[in-house]
Design a protein around this motif. Structure first.
Motif, short mmCIF file in Angstrom:
data_model
loop_
_atom_site.label_atom_id
_atom_site.label_comp_id
_atom_site.label_asym_id
_atom_site.label_seq_id
_atom_site.Cartn_x
_atom_site.Cartn_y
_atom_site.Cartn_z
N CYS A 153 1.04 -1.06 0.05
CA CYS A 153 -0.01 -0.03 -0.02
C CYS A 153 0.76 1.43 -0.20
CB CYS A 153 -0.83 -0.05 1.24
SG CYS A 153 -2.11 -1.59 1.40
N LEU A 154 1.98 1.40 0.93
CA LEU A 154 2.68 2.55 0.82
C LEU A 154 3.49 2.67 -0.38
CD1 LEU A 154 4.59 1.55 4.52
CD2 LEU A 154 2.65 3.58 3.98
N THR A 155 3.97 1.67 -1.24
CA THR A 155 4.41 1.51 -2.41
C THR A 155 3.60 2.05 -3.66
OG1 THR A 155 6.04 -0.47 -1.93
CG2 THR A 155 5.87 0.20 -4.14
N GLY A 156 2.43 1.88 -3.34
CA GLY A 156 1.42 2.27 -4.28
C GLY A 156 1.03 3.81 -4.19
N GLY A 157 1.32 4.15 -2.84
CA GLY A 157 1.05 5.45 -2.34
C GLY A 157 1.98 6.50 -3.18
N PHE A 158 3.22 5.96 -3.01
CA PHE A 158 4.37 6.82 -3.65
C PHE A 158 4.23 6.79 -5.33
CE2 PHE A 158 6.64 5.81 0.57
CZ PHE A 158 6.72 7.16 0.93
N MET A 159 3.72 5.57 -5.65
CA MET A 159 3.36 5.58 -6.97
C MET A 159 2.39 6.64 -7.54
SD MET A 159 3.47 4.35 -10.24
CE MET A 159 4.17 2.65 -10.35
N PHE A 160 1.50 6.69 -6.48
CA PHE A 160 0.37 7.78 -6.78
C PHE A 160 0.72 9.21 -7.03
CE2 PHE A 160 -2.84 10.75 -5.40
CZ PHE A 160 -4.09 10.30 -6.06
N PHE A 161 1.44 9.53 -6.04
CA PHE A 161 1.95 10.88 -6.08
C PHE A 161 3.19 11.15 -7.13
CE2 PHE A 161 -0.01 11.05 -1.97
CZ PHE A 161 -0.72 12.32 -1.96
N ALA A 162 4.08 10.17 -7.51
CA ALA A 162 4.99 10.36 -8.53
C ALA A 162 4.30 10.80 -9.86
CB ALA A 162 5.76 9.02 -8.60
N LEU A 163 3.15 9.84 -10.24
CA LEU A 163 2.52 10.19 -11.38
C LEU A 163 1.82 11.49 -11.19
CD1 LEU A 163 0.79 6.64 -11.87
CD2 LEU A 163 2.78 7.57 -13.23
N LYS A 164 1.14 11.92 -10.29
CA LYS A 164 0.51 13.17 -10.14
C LYS A 164 1.45 14.29 -10.25
CE LYS A 164 -3.35 14.52 -7.19
NZ LYS A 164 -4.46 14.03 -8.44
N PHE A 165 2.72 13.95 -9.90
CA PHE A 165 3.86 15.25 -9.96
C PHE A 165 3.97 15.44 -11.51
CE2 PHE A 165 8.09 16.40 -10.39
CZ PHE A 165 8.43 17.44 -9.54
N ILE A 166 3.95 14.47 -12.27
CA ILE A 166 4.13 14.46 -13.79
C ILE A 166 2.93 14.65 -14.64
CG2 ILE A 166 6.36 13.50 -13.77
CD1 ILE A 166 5.08 10.88 -14.71
N ASN A 167 1.95 15.01 -13.74
CA ASN A 167 0.50 15.25 -14.39
C ASN A 167 -0.14 14.35 -15.27
OD1 ASN A 167 0.52 18.07 -13.25
ND2 ASN A 167 2.10 18.66 -14.81
N VAL A 168 0.09 13.06 -14.92
CA VAL A 168 -0.82 11.88 -15.44
C VAL A 168 -2.09 12.07 -15.32
CG1 VAL A 168 -0.92 9.62 -15.60
CG2 VAL A 168 1.33 10.64 -15.20
N ASN A 169 -3.00 11.57 -16.16
CA ASN A 169 -4.31 11.65 -15.93
C ASN A 169 -4.94 10.88 -14.87
OD1 ASN A 169 -7.35 10.01 -16.65
ND2 ASN A 169 -7.32 11.78 -17.67
N ASN A 170 -5.83 11.25 -14.02
CA ASN A 170 -6.25 10.84 -12.87
C ASN A 170 -6.63 9.30 -12.85
OD1 ASN A 170 -5.61 12.92 -11.00
ND2 ASN A 170 -7.87 13.60 -11.24
N ASP A 171 -7.32 9.05 -14.02
CA ASP A 171 -7.93 7.56 -14.06
C ASP A 171 -6.76 6.73 -14.28
OD1 ASP A 171 -10.54 8.58 -14.00
OD2 ASP A 171 -10.89 8.44 -16.27
#
Length: 201
Positions: A153-171
């Motif tokens: 879960c923690l690893t997935g959370g870091f993935m979430f914010f890494a993708l958000k940082f590079i402006n990937v689509n929310n879906d």
């Protein structure tokens, strides 16, 4: 739309997980339903209490109760098709933590919590229902064993914010985050990845 769908899928996955755990312990229907309900709403309830979001989500929306009830009834009816209860329990639990991590993170993002706190909130949302389920079933919770669980879960959370940082689509972020958590958990169990146990010498 995808966030709503993920929420429903997460409830269904954890409801089935709780139902299978109750069936494995040979509980009656009421006992099975209670285990399924606690598994489904436990993490979200603790999350809402931590962030002061009261009344908690399931008190305000009967949809949660209906989804869990329908999932329990269908799981009981088709229990013989869900062969190998342990495998089915593992799969639905894994899907549940993948989806509920996202939901917990998003709740934190909505109230402007820091990324680290959002990730922890997502992990609590994903894991606490399973902890409550295992305790009620007189088992040591999976999160406290040596298996990779909260770490996924923690690893997935870091993935979430890494993708958000590079402006990937929310879906795409939602799917990638849930997929990362689910794959890590599956590979960890299949390959017996674990942290070392602390032993007294």
């Amino acid at each position: 739309m995808i966030f709503t769908i993920l929420d429903i899928l997460g409830l269904i996955a954890f409801a089935i997980s709780g139902t299978l755990a109750g069936i494995e312990k040979k509980l009656d229907f009421f006992g099975v339903f209670v285990i399924a309900l606690v598994t489904s709403i436990g993490g979200g309830t603790l999350r809402d209490l931590l962030i002061g979001n009261t009344p908690v989500f399931w008190l305000l929306n009967l949809q949660t109760f209906y989804i869990v009830t329908a999932s329990v009834i269908l799981s009981v009816i088709f229990r013989n098709r869900l062969s190998f209860l342990r495998t089915s329990l593992f799969l639905f639990d894994t899907i549940g933590i993948g989806i509920f991590t996202i939901i917990g993170i998003e709740q934190g993002v909505m109230i402007d919590l820091s990324p680290v706190i959002c990730i922890l909130l997502g992990t609590v949302t994903a894991c606490f229902g399973g902890v409550a389920r295992d305790i009620l079933c007189n088992e040591i919770p999976v999160i406290f064993r040596k298996e990779i669980y909260a770490t996924a879960c923690l690893t997935g959370g870091f993935m979430f914010f890494a993708l958000k940082f590079i402006n990937v689509n929310n879906d795409v972020i939602y799917i990638a985050t849930a997929g990362t958590i689910i794959l890590i958990r599956i590979f960890a169990v299949r390959n017996k990845w674990s942290f070392p146990q602390i032993e007294i010498k």
